[in-house]
Design an enzyme around this catalytic site. Sequence first.
Site, short mmCIF file in Angstrom:
data_model
loop_
_atom_site.label_atom_id
_atom_site.label_comp_id
_atom_site.label_asym_id
_atom_site.label_seq_id
_atom_site.Cartn_x
_atom_site.Cartn_y
_atom_site.Cartn_z
N HIS A 1 0.10 -18.22 8.92
CA HIS A 1 -0.72 -18.01 7.73
C HIS A 1 -0.46 -19.12 6.73
CE1 HIS A 1 2.05 -16.34 4.57
NE2 HIS A 1 2.72 -15.82 5.58
N ASP B 1 7.53 -19.38 3.03
CA ASP B 1 6.57 -18.34 3.40
C ASP B 1 5.19 -18.69 2.89
OD1 ASP B 1 5.37 -16.00 4.21
OD2 ASP B 1 6.25 -14.78 2.63
N GLU C 1 -3.25 -13.55 4.42
CA GLU C 1 -2.20 -12.76 5.09
C GLU C 1 -1.42 -11.96 4.07
OE1 GLU C 1 1.95 -12.09 6.77
OE2 GLU C 1 1.26 -13.05 4.91
N GLU C 2 -1.14 -12.59 2.92
CA GLU C 2 -0.35 -11.92 1.89
C GLU C 2 -1.12 -10.78 1.21
OE1 GLU C 2 2.63 -12.33 1.78
OE2 GLU C 2 3.22 -14.40 2.19
N ASP D 1 5.75 -17.45 11.39
CA ASP D 1 5.71 -17.02 9.99
C ASP D 1 7.13 -17.04 9.45
OD1 ASP D 1 5.25 -15.86 7.56
OD2 ASP D 1 4.25 -14.08 8.32
N HIS E 1 8.95 -14.27 -1.52
CA HIS E 1 7.90 -13.81 -2.42
C HIS E 1 8.27 -14.04 -3.89
CE1 HIS E 1 5.39 -11.02 0.43
NE2 HIS E 1 5.52 -12.27 0.87
#
Length: 503
Positions: free
Chosen positions: A261, A273, A306-307, A335, A435
């Site tokens: 992603h 990420d 994706e998130e 990922d 994140h």
Amino acid sequence: MSGRTKLATVLAISALVAAPTATASAAAEPAGPALAKKLAKKVTTEGVNRHLIALQRLADRNGGNRAALSPGYNASVDYVAGKLRDEGFIVSTPTFNFEVPIIDAELARVDGVNYQALVMTASPQTPVGGVTGPLRVVPEDGTPGCEASDFAGQDFTGSIALIRRGACTFEQKHLNAFGAGAIAVLVANNVAGPLRDVTLTNPGKIPTGGISQADGTTLAGKAGATTTVDMRFHTETRTDRNVIAETRTGRKNNVVMAGSHLDSVEVGPGINDNGSGSAALLETALQLGSRPNVDNAIRFAWWGAEERGLIGSEEWVRSLTFEQQLDIALYLNFDMVGSPNAAYFVYDGDNSDNVGAGPGPFGSAQIEKAFVDYFTATGVQTEGTDFSGRSDYGEFIAQGIPAGGLFTGAEGIKTAAQAAKWGGTAGVAYDPCYHSKCDNLGNLDRKALGRNAGALAFVTAAYGVSTEDVNGVPPRAKRADARRSAALMKANVHDDHSHAAVS
């Protein structure tokens, strides 16, 4: 590993290398097709890192992130697609529609003071006006809220549970709170800043939201206070893009697919990420080239949104007809492959590690072994990781397509045994900036990034040569040998008949 019988294959992916002897001073080179060996050497950490620098700068120029629907994401799509077009790939940027939540309320009111509470993906909403109850604080230990016993000694019935992030999934914390009788959950971040862009994974039982580390610390001192949680939203339709690129060579009805992603969360640039997976995949494609000598076409994908719930990959797979899905031999997912406190996880295709979700479709065990054997040959130990549903392999598996891939860890905590095996720090998350705003160019283990990029390149190219161990489709050379053998047998039978007629 799986006890399933594997089909013979010229790429020998099921036996990449013999087990190294105890006296070996250096790891052996992986056995396999020349193309795979060559590509693994050509995909360098330096090459991958250049793409990561590009993604960081695109985020910096566009509000600090590369989230779906943002200018930073659009710029990332254009960067990746442009590189691939210049290399001669067949490139498309198919669009997909999805519903975006528009916030109507995001607060926790405690003793009359409002604090921001951000509803988690898959959480139910509160009614208008929220839900109200006493604040109950789960004690902070090494695994806060991860065991039902953490809720003993207090009456959580009708309460708002406050739990610190860490050590287990948000889903587990909220399920334990629900089991204890809570009517809502607030999870406080364990690093500076708000807790946003996280998910319960599965549909939640009670409203669950995230609050900042500082607010969590403040509210921990207000146990018993009357608390109202009001978290509501409505949805509107938006459109975004994936990137799909395919080689011009190889069979189109037995395609090897590899994806990652491309989007980040809204709070930061998302360099681990999932800039790490996206950059390693891009460098692999560019070094492979658009016309490699492969039996099977290789299709690369960079997924959007994706998130926001795996939307780009799910919508793309669901858009295919059954025959188009049947053309996909397997899917490889990458990922987070450069986590700063890295683990070396391989998706557990056969469930031999008993890590939770069960085995993937037939062929997934063979994919797992291909990666494990590569790492074993290069002197790196691995562990199985669950098909947890948190990344883009999900819809492929749901449609029966075998899958596998690599992962270096997110918010989970590295154990002492893992630190002894791989280095790094025990008791700390694999990615402490998961994140978060600090997921930038400084948030990488470049040694792990290089190792994973090599494995990505090797296994992808090897399956481009042959997928026989996964689905029984033999490589070109083997098919040619079979045709020659059949022709020779037919000629011999004809000669025998001729001799019989003469005699």
